[in-house]
Design an enzyme around this catalytic site. Structure first.
Site, short mmCIF file in Angstrom:
data_model
loop_
_atom_site.label_atom_id
_atom_site.label_comp_id
_atom_site.label_asym_id
_atom_site.label_seq_id
_atom_site.Cartn_x
_atom_site.Cartn_y
_atom_site.Cartn_z
CG ASN A 237 -1.68 1.29 1.40
OD1 ASN A 237 -2.51 1.63 0.55
ND2 ASN A 237 -1.38 2.03 2.47
NE ARG B 58 -10.69 0.91 -0.14
CZ ARG B 58 -11.94 0.57 -0.50
NH1 ARG B 58 -12.79 1.49 -0.94
NH2 ARG B 58 -12.35 -0.67 -0.40
NE ARG C 168 -1.19 -9.22 8.20
CZ ARG C 168 -0.89 -7.92 8.29
NH1 ARG C 168 0.07 -7.39 7.56
NH2 ARG C 168 -1.57 -7.14 9.11
CG ASP D 172 0.49 -4.21 6.03
OD1 ASP D 172 0.23 -4.57 7.20
OD2 ASP D 172 0.76 -3.03 5.73
CD GLU E 28 -4.04 -5.08 8.53
OE1 GLU E 28 -4.01 -4.73 9.71
OE2 GLU E 28 -3.61 -4.37 7.60
NE ARG F 172 -2.72 -14.45 11.74
CZ ARG F 172 -2.92 -13.24 11.24
NH1 ARG F 172 -2.36 -12.92 10.08
NH2 ARG F 172 -3.69 -12.37 11.85
C1 QV4 Z 1 4.79 9.43 12.44
C2 QV4 Z 1 3.85 10.38 13.15
C3 QV4 Z 1 2.72 10.82 12.21
C4 QV4 Z 1 3.33 11.43 10.95
C5 QV4 Z 1 4.28 10.43 10.32
C6 QV4 Z 1 4.96 10.95 9.07
O1 QV4 Z 1 3.28 9.72 14.27
O2 QV4 Z 1 1.90 11.77 12.84
O3 QV4 Z 1 2.32 11.75 10.02
O4 QV4 Z 1 5.29 10.02 11.25
O5 QV4 Z 1 5.66 12.12 9.36
C7 QV4 Z 1 4.84 4.12 12.61
C8 QV4 Z 1 4.64 4.99 13.85
C9 QV4 Z 1 3.94 6.29 13.50
C10 QV4 Z 1 4.74 7.04 12.42
C11 QV4 Z 1 4.79 6.11 11.19
C12 QV4 Z 1 5.61 6.72 10.06
O6 QV4 Z 1 3.89 4.27 14.81
O7 QV4 Z 1 3.90 7.12 14.65
O8 QV4 Z 1 4.07 8.23 12.09
O9 QV4 Z 1 5.42 4.86 11.55
O10 QV4 Z 1 6.95 6.86 10.44
C13 QV4 Z 1 2.74 -0.65 11.86
C14 QV4 Z 1 2.50 0.05 13.19
C15 QV4 Z 1 2.42 1.55 13.03
C16 QV4 Z 1 3.66 2.05 12.30
C17 QV4 Z 1 3.68 1.36 10.94
C18 QV4 Z 1 4.87 1.80 10.08
O11 QV4 Z 1 1.30 -0.43 13.75
O12 QV4 Z 1 2.39 2.14 14.33
O13 QV4 Z 1 3.62 3.47 12.16
O14 QV4 Z 1 3.81 -0.05 11.14
O15 QV4 Z 1 6.08 1.56 10.75
C19 QV4 Z 1 -5.14 0.45 10.90
C20 QV4 Z 1 -4.95 -0.07 9.48
C21 QV4 Z 1 -4.23 -1.40 9.44
C22 QV4 Z 1 -2.97 -1.39 10.29
C23 QV4 Z 1 -3.33 -0.96 11.70
C24 QV4 Z 1 -2.13 -0.87 12.61
O16 QV4 Z 1 -6.20 -0.19 8.82
O17 QV4 Z 1 -3.90 -1.68 8.10
O18 QV4 Z 1 -3.97 0.31 11.69
N1 QV4 Z 1 -2.27 -2.68 10.27
C25 QV4 Z 1 -1.16 -2.97 9.34
C26 QV4 Z 1 -0.03 -3.74 10.00
C27 QV4 Z 1 0.71 -2.83 10.96
C28 QV4 Z 1 1.36 -1.72 10.19
C29 QV4 Z 1 0.59 -1.26 9.04
C30 QV4 Z 1 -0.62 -1.80 8.67
C31 QV4 Z 1 1.24 -0.28 8.14
O19 QV4 Z 1 -0.52 -4.89 10.61
O20 QV4 Z 1 1.65 -3.55 11.72
O21 QV4 Z 1 1.57 -0.59 11.07
O22 QV4 Z 1 2.04 -1.07 7.23
O23 QV4 Z 1 -6.19 -0.23 11.55
CA CA Z 2 -3.66 3.48 -0.36
#
Ligand code: QV4
Ligand code: CA
Length: 483
Positions: A88, A147, A184, A186, A222, A326
């Protein structure tokens, strides 16, 4: 490298115990999110793996060569590997200028990812395709925003572009070419179903060197759909399975501390309950790497932190016919961002296997807990047999069989289960697989046994104060048959 040791141990364990496959962390090049001012063991958070820099197969967990070696050995052991695919987005806009885990240069201000390559025309926000004021997703009631805007500031790819679709499809094809069996997807909710479809449509059948002719990758997406949002998981079920988050929430309601529902109400659990997707569309799980630590839809599920409740929940999941289950396998953590146990260079450690078969070194390895391990084979033996002989005390105790193949009893009450129950099983002396292991060669049980009479009845006792609040029997673990 150490990670190879880990997987050598896994295949000796997983195949023989009936586990069909393993979901691995994203195998592609990721951002190195070094936080010098953080606590020493959290300097490299786990979630850097969800910030792609390119599709080269080199991560903090190992090199491309090591991945290939692992996949080949697992395939030989009959254990499939499913990759977590982050398509994504790329990394967060906060990354700036740097190099990823495979050494590829990036510059987020220029939207440049040299290792792919991607440039500004490949992203939604710089093309004005995101409708929110700051480029971020804030309104989950607006599908366009969900999206086309940045999830947590992660640079959102324009997957409507043929070039971007092809780059992602090339990555997935690379994975299947080395023997990976599926994906999976993501953050699928943040991708248009038509884009997911177009990418999957570019994939060839799985290679016949590892798979039967005509096999397709196993795909599960997911999509967190707990209700109350514009996007529902059924928008994706024609493309593959979806992660059914209502499942873990519902099962946890019966078993977690202060559980608000009674297991006696779960006789009809499954498709249609709480608008869960049909069982053939579901990937079922109790907790995942996000919600066990309060990320995505977290907070309400039972986890390894409560071993007794967790064993109940996972035993129920593996016994109940719904979805492809799982099982989670974790490392222990104090803070939610803490990365896995690793060496001085932040390379992930392999888990030391202790004398009793459990993991040390900070790894929890729930899949090695006796009840969970033995339930994997239980599910295979139960096959497509229907639920029979449902019994409950009207409260927090239940028992049932799957046809005449397997039987389980679950106790989340304040008193023991002590009852003569119909197990549905042929008569014999059975190994209680919650308290002992069965040795097939010598037909012996390392723990207590349960005697089933000619009518299929047995005296079932499950202590409520025990570490093992379940009782597990199946026809593959009979010490003495036909009494
Ligand atoms: C930071 C600031 C933001 C700012 C941004 C850019 O907080 O305010 O806009 O920088 O300047 C991390 C940090 C987050 C940070 C971001 C970018 O936590 O603070 O933003 O990185 O640097 C995982 C973690 C997230 C993490 C992300 C990327 O959970 O915390 O973000 O990895 O490292 C929703 C979605 C669902 C998602 C779920 C968690 O619908 O799709 O939230 N689940 C999947 C994965 C999950 C992963 C992602 C999606 C993203 O299972 O593990 O997020 O790939 O429900
Ligand atoms: Ca998108």
């Amino acid at each position: 490298m150490k990670i190879l040791e880990l997987f050598y141990k896994l295949i000796r364990f997983l195949g023989p115990n009936g586990f069909g496959g393993v979901q691995i962390s994203p195998p592609n090049e990721h951002r190195i999110l070094y936080q010098p001012d953080w606590d020493p063991n959290v300097k490299r958070p786990w979630y850097e793996s969800y910030q792609p820099i390119s599709y080269k197969l080199e991560t903090r967990r190992g090199t491309r060569g090591e991945l290939i070696d692992m996949v080949e050995r697992c395939n030989k052991a009959g254990v499939r590997i499913y990759a977590d695919v982050v398509a994504n987005h790329m990394c967060g806009t906060d990354a700036g200028i740097g190099t990823g885990s495979a050494g590829s240069a990036y510059d987020t201000e220029q939207y440049s990812f040299s290792g792919v390559p991607f440039s500004s025309g490949d992203f939604n926000v710089p093309q004005g395709k995101c409708n929110s004021h700051d480029g971020q997703i804030s309104n989950y009631g607006d599908p366009d925003q969900v999206r086309n805007c940045d999830l947590f500031g992660l640079m959102d790819l324009d997957l409507s572009k043929e070039y971007v679709r092809q780059k992602v499809a090339d990555y997935l094809s690379d994975l299947t070419s080395i023997g990976i069996a599926g994906f999976r997807i993501d953050a699928a909710k943040h991708m248009w179903p038509a884009d997911v479809q177009a990418i999957l449509g570019k994939l060839k059948d799985l290679p016949t060197s590892y798979f039967n002719p005509g096999s397709r990758p196993f795909v599960y997406q997911e999509v967190i759909d707990l209700g109350g949002e514009a996007i529902s998981s059924t928008e994706y079920t024609h493309l593959g399975r979806v992660t059914e988050f209502r499942y873990g929430r519902n099962v946890s309601e019966a078993f977690r501390d202060g559980g608000s529902n009674h297991i006696s109400n779960y006789e009809t659990f499954g498709s249609g309950w709480d608008n869960m997707v049909p069982e053939g569309d579901a990937l079922a799980f109790i907790d995942n790497h996000d919600n066990q630590r309060g990320h995505g839809a977290g907070g309400k599920v039972v986890t390894h932190i409560d071993p007794q409740y967790y064993k109940l929940a996972v035993t129920y999941m593996l016994a109940w016919p719904y979805g492809v289950p799982r099982v989670m396998s974790s490392y222990d953590f104090v803070t939610h961002w803490q990365g896995p146990p690793s060496d001085g260079n932040y390379v992930t450690d392999d888990p030391p296997i202790l004398q009793d078969g459990s993991c040390g070194g900070g790894w929890v390895c729930e899949h090695r807990w006796r009840a969970i391990k033995n339930m994997a084979k239980w599910r295979n033996i139960a096959g497509n047999e229907p639920v029979k002989n449902w019994w409950s005390n009207g409260n927090q105790q239940a028992a049932f069989s799957r046809g005449s193949k397997a039987f389980v009893a679950l106790n989340r009450d304040d008193n023991p289960i002590s009852a003569k129950l119909n197990t549905g099983l042929p008569s014999g002396e059975y190994c209680d697989l919650a308290r002992g292991d069965f040795d097939d060669a010598s037909k012996t049980c390392s723990g207590p046994t349960v005697t089933v009479d000619k009518a299929g009845n047995a005296d079932i006792y499950v202590d409520n104060n025990s570490d093992e609040p379940v009782l597990i029997l199946h026809v593959g673990a009979i010490v003495k048959g036909w009494l």
